[in-house]
Design a protein around this motif. Structure first.
Motif, PDB file in Angstrom:
ATOM      1  N   GLU A  58       0.818  -1.210   0.000  1.00 54.73           N
ATOM      2  CA  GLU A  58       0.000   0.000   0.000  1.00 54.73           C
ATOM      3  C   GLU A  58       0.856   1.265   0.000  1.00 54.73           C
ATOM      4  O   GLU A  58       0.582   2.207  -0.747  1.00 54.73           O
ATOM      5  CB  GLU A  58      -0.949  -0.010   1.198  1.00 54.73           C
ATOM      6  CG  GLU A  58      -2.026  -1.087   1.109  1.00 54.73           C
ATOM      7  CD  GLU A  58      -2.979  -1.032   2.278  1.00 54.73           C
ATOM      8  OE1 GLU A  58      -3.048   0.017   2.955  1.00 54.73           O
ATOM      9  OE2 GLU A  58      -3.661  -2.047   2.527  1.00 54.73           O
ATOM     10  N   ILE A  59       1.879   1.301   0.845  1.00 55.60           N
ATOM     11  CA  ILE A  59       2.713   2.509   0.892  1.00 55.60           C
ATOM     12  C   ILE A  59       3.556   2.627  -0.372  1.00 55.60           C
ATOM     13  O   ILE A  59       3.785   3.727  -0.877  1.00 55.60           O
ATOM     14  CB  ILE A  59       3.583   2.515   2.159  1.00 55.60           C
ATOM     15  CG1 ILE A  59       2.683   2.606   3.391  1.00 55.60           C
ATOM     16  CG2 ILE A  59       4.574   3.678   2.134  1.00 55.60           C
ATOM     17  CD1 ILE A  59       3.406   2.648   4.697  1.00 55.60           C
ATOM     18  N   LYS A  60       3.992   1.496  -0.906  1.00 54.32           N
ATOM     19  CA  LYS A  60       4.709   1.544  -2.187  1.00 54.32           C
ATOM     20  C   LYS A  60       3.814   2.130  -3.274  1.00 54.32           C
ATOM     21  O   LYS A  60       4.264   2.911  -4.118  1.00 54.32           O
ATOM     22  CB  LYS A  60       5.171   0.140  -2.589  1.00 54.32           C
ATOM     23  CG  LYS A  60       5.952   0.111  -3.909  1.00 54.32           C
ATOM     24  CD  LYS A  60       6.314  -1.291  -4.310  1.00 54.32           C
ATOM     25  CE  LYS A  60       5.116  -2.052  -4.814  1.00 54.32           C
ATOM     26  NZ  LYS A  60       4.620  -1.520  -6.111  1.00 54.32           N
ATOM     27  N   ASP A  61       2.525   1.778  -3.243  1.00 55.72           N
ATOM     28  CA  ASP A  61       1.591   2.317  -4.232  1.00 55.72           C
ATOM     29  C   ASP A  61       1.409   3.824  -4.051  1.00 55.72           C
ATOM     30  O   ASP A  61       1.258   4.563  -5.028  1.00 55.72           O
ATOM     31  CB  ASP A  61       0.239   1.609  -4.118  1.00 55.72           C
ATOM     32  CG  ASP A  61       0.313   0.154  -4.566  1.00 55.72           C
ATOM     33  OD1 ASP A  61       1.300  -0.206  -5.239  1.00 55.72           O
ATOM     34  OD2 ASP A  61      -0.601  -0.620  -4.227  1.00 55.72           O
ATOM     35  N   ILE A  62       1.401   4.283  -2.794  1.00 53.10           N
ATOM     36  CA  ILE A  62       1.315   5.725  -2.542  1.00 53.10           C
ATOM     37  C   ILE A  62       2.514   6.437  -3.162  1.00 53.10           C
ATOM     38  O   ILE A  62       2.398   7.516  -3.751  1.00 53.10           O
ATOM     39  CB  ILE A  62       1.251   6.003  -1.023  1.00 53.10           C
ATOM     40  CG1 ILE A  62      -0.062   5.477  -0.438  1.00 53.10           C
ATOM     41  CG2 ILE A  62       1.389   7.505  -0.736  1.00 53.10           C
ATOM     42  CD1 ILE A  62      -0.125   5.552   1.079  1.00 53.10           C
ATOM     43  N   LEU A  63       3.665   5.815  -3.037  1.00 51.04           N
ATOM     44  CA  LEU A  63       4.883   6.388  -3.609  1.00 51.04           C
ATOM     45  C   LEU A  63       4.888   6.332  -5.131  1.00 51.04           C
ATOM     46  O   LEU A  63       5.627   7.079  -5.781  1.00 51.04           O
ATOM     47  CB  LEU A  63       6.105   5.616  -3.092  1.00 51.04           C
ATOM     48  CG  LEU A  63       6.626   5.978  -1.705  1.00 51.04           C
ATOM     49  CD1 LEU A  63       7.520   4.874  -1.173  1.00 51.04           C
ATOM     50  CD2 LEU A  63       7.388   7.292  -1.755  1.00 51.04           C
ATOM     51  N   ALA A  64       4.066   5.439  -5.685  1.00 50.97           N
ATOM     52  CA  ALA A  64       4.076   5.197  -7.133  1.00 50.97           C
ATOM     53  C   ALA A  64       5.484   4.826  -7.593  1.00 50.97           C
ATOM     54  O   ALA A  64       5.951   5.231  -8.661  1.00 50.97           O
ATOM     55  CB  ALA A  64       3.563   6.424  -7.895  1.00 50.97           C
ATOM     56  N   TYR A  65       6.143   4.043  -6.744  1.00 45.77           N
ATOM     57  CA  TYR A  65       7.525   3.649  -7.032  1.00 45.77           C
ATOM     58  C   TYR A  65       7.517   2.230  -7.573  1.00 45.77           C
ATOM     59  O   TYR A  65       7.061   1.300  -6.912  1.00 45.77           O
ATOM     60  CB  TYR A  65       8.361   3.735  -5.753  1.00 45.77           C
ATOM     61  CG  TYR A  65       9.851   3.712  -5.986  1.00 45.77           C
ATOM     62  CD1 TYR A  65      10.456   4.647  -6.821  1.00 45.77           C
ATOM     63  CD2 TYR A  65      10.657   2.758  -5.371  1.00 45.77           C
ATOM     64  CE1 TYR A  65      11.821   4.631  -7.032  1.00 45.77           C
ATOM     65  CE2 TYR A  65      12.026   2.741  -5.570  1.00 45.77           C
ATOM     66  CZ  TYR A  65      12.601   3.682  -6.406  1.00 45.77           C
ATOM     67  OH  TYR A  65      13.961   3.667  -6.614  1.00 45.77           O
ATOM     68  N   LYS A  66       8.006   2.052  -8.759  1.00 41.97           N
ATOM     69  CA  LYS A  66       7.869   0.776  -9.445  1.00 41.97           C
ATOM     70  C   LYS A  66       8.968  -0.223  -9.096  1.00 41.97           C
ATOM     71  O   LYS A  66       8.806  -1.421  -9.281  1.00 41.97           O
ATOM     72  CB  LYS A  66       7.829   1.003 -10.961  1.00 41.97           C
ATOM     73  CG  LYS A  66       6.666   1.879 -11.410  1.00 41.97           C
ATOM     74  CD  LYS A  66       6.589   1.967 -12.907  1.00 41.97           C
ATOM     75  CE  LYS A  66       5.475   2.915 -13.334  1.00 41.97           C
ATOM     76  NZ  LYS A  66       4.162   2.533 -12.795  1.00 41.97           N
TER      77      LYS A  66
END
Length: 239
Positions: A58-66
């Protein structure tokens, strides 16, 4: 100036029960679903699931970091050096992540209450902003899950850092604006805060050798002249 020494003592028959819960809290953190489990295996499984769904997705998705590998590598690096001074240049070099991307990820992790960072203490406030901070986890269960280490404290080489992380979280809950004090990486006081125009210090020691006041504390008293400094010592048998 007053110096206080805090240490745990077996003063009541309920000590062993409180100690058990405290030790579990330091290893598995404070999320209710985890605390309420009596099975160690279930505690670990729920914690790992929480880390995988919330922290790694979820937090990775917030970052939009692939690049999930870089993101996970940064998290584990921070978990391993919990409470250490964060050198973004060294992290960038070792992990191959740009400095600005590291700063962005840490900013989001702070805003989502995964991490907290504290700045060094200077009377010159400009210096506070340009020096490297120390980073801690809001929940120790996350730290331990990221490095897959659920050993008891007696078996841990990072026991002192875990106690230190616990104290910083308690200070945050008391709304203290905390810093740390460091001179040339030789003398350090874990936490410093100001209140009513006075300076206060806190040093955390998993063991206090020979019941002696650490040299860093003596240096801090000499250089800063605090109102008081407290030493939290977890060595319950030798002091």
């Amino acid at each position: 100036m007053f110096l206080f020494l805090f240490q745990k003592k077996r003063t009541h028959s309920s000590f062993s029960i409180l100690e058990k819960f405290f030790q579990e809290y330091l290893i598995y953190g404070g999320y209710p679903d985890i605390v309420l489990q009596t099975s160690i295996e279930l505690k670990q499984q729920i914690l790992k699931n929480l880390v995988n769904t919330y922290l790694l997705k979820e937090i990775k998705d917030i970052l939009a970091y692939k690049n999930i590998f870089e993101y996970e590598s940064l998290l584990r690096r921070l978990a391993l050096q919990d409470g250490g001074i964060m050198n973004k240049s060294a992290i960038s070099r070792d992990l191959g992540i740009y400095n600005n991307k590291i700063a962005e990820m840490i900013h989001v992790l702070e805003k989502t209450y995964i991490l907290t960072s504290i700045q060094p203490f200077f009377t010159n406030k400009i210096k506070e902003q340009i020096k490297s901070p120390k980073v801690y986890f809001h929940d120790l269960g996350f730290k331990n899950a990221l490095i897959n280490n659920f050993n008891t404290l007696e078996m841990r080489s990072d026991k002192g850092e875990i106690y230190e992380n616990f104290i910083v979280n308690m200070l945050i809950r008391k709304n203290k604006n905390i810093h740390f004090w460091n001179i040339q990486n030789r003398y350090e006081i874990d936490f410093v805060y100001q209140e009513g125009g006075e300076i206060f210090g806190i040093e955390v020691k998993s063991q206090l050798q020979n019941n002696k006041i650490p040299q860093s504390v003596k240096m801090f008293i000499d250089k800063i002249r605090p109102q008081n400094i407290q030493i939290f010592n977890q060595n319950i048998d030798d002091v």
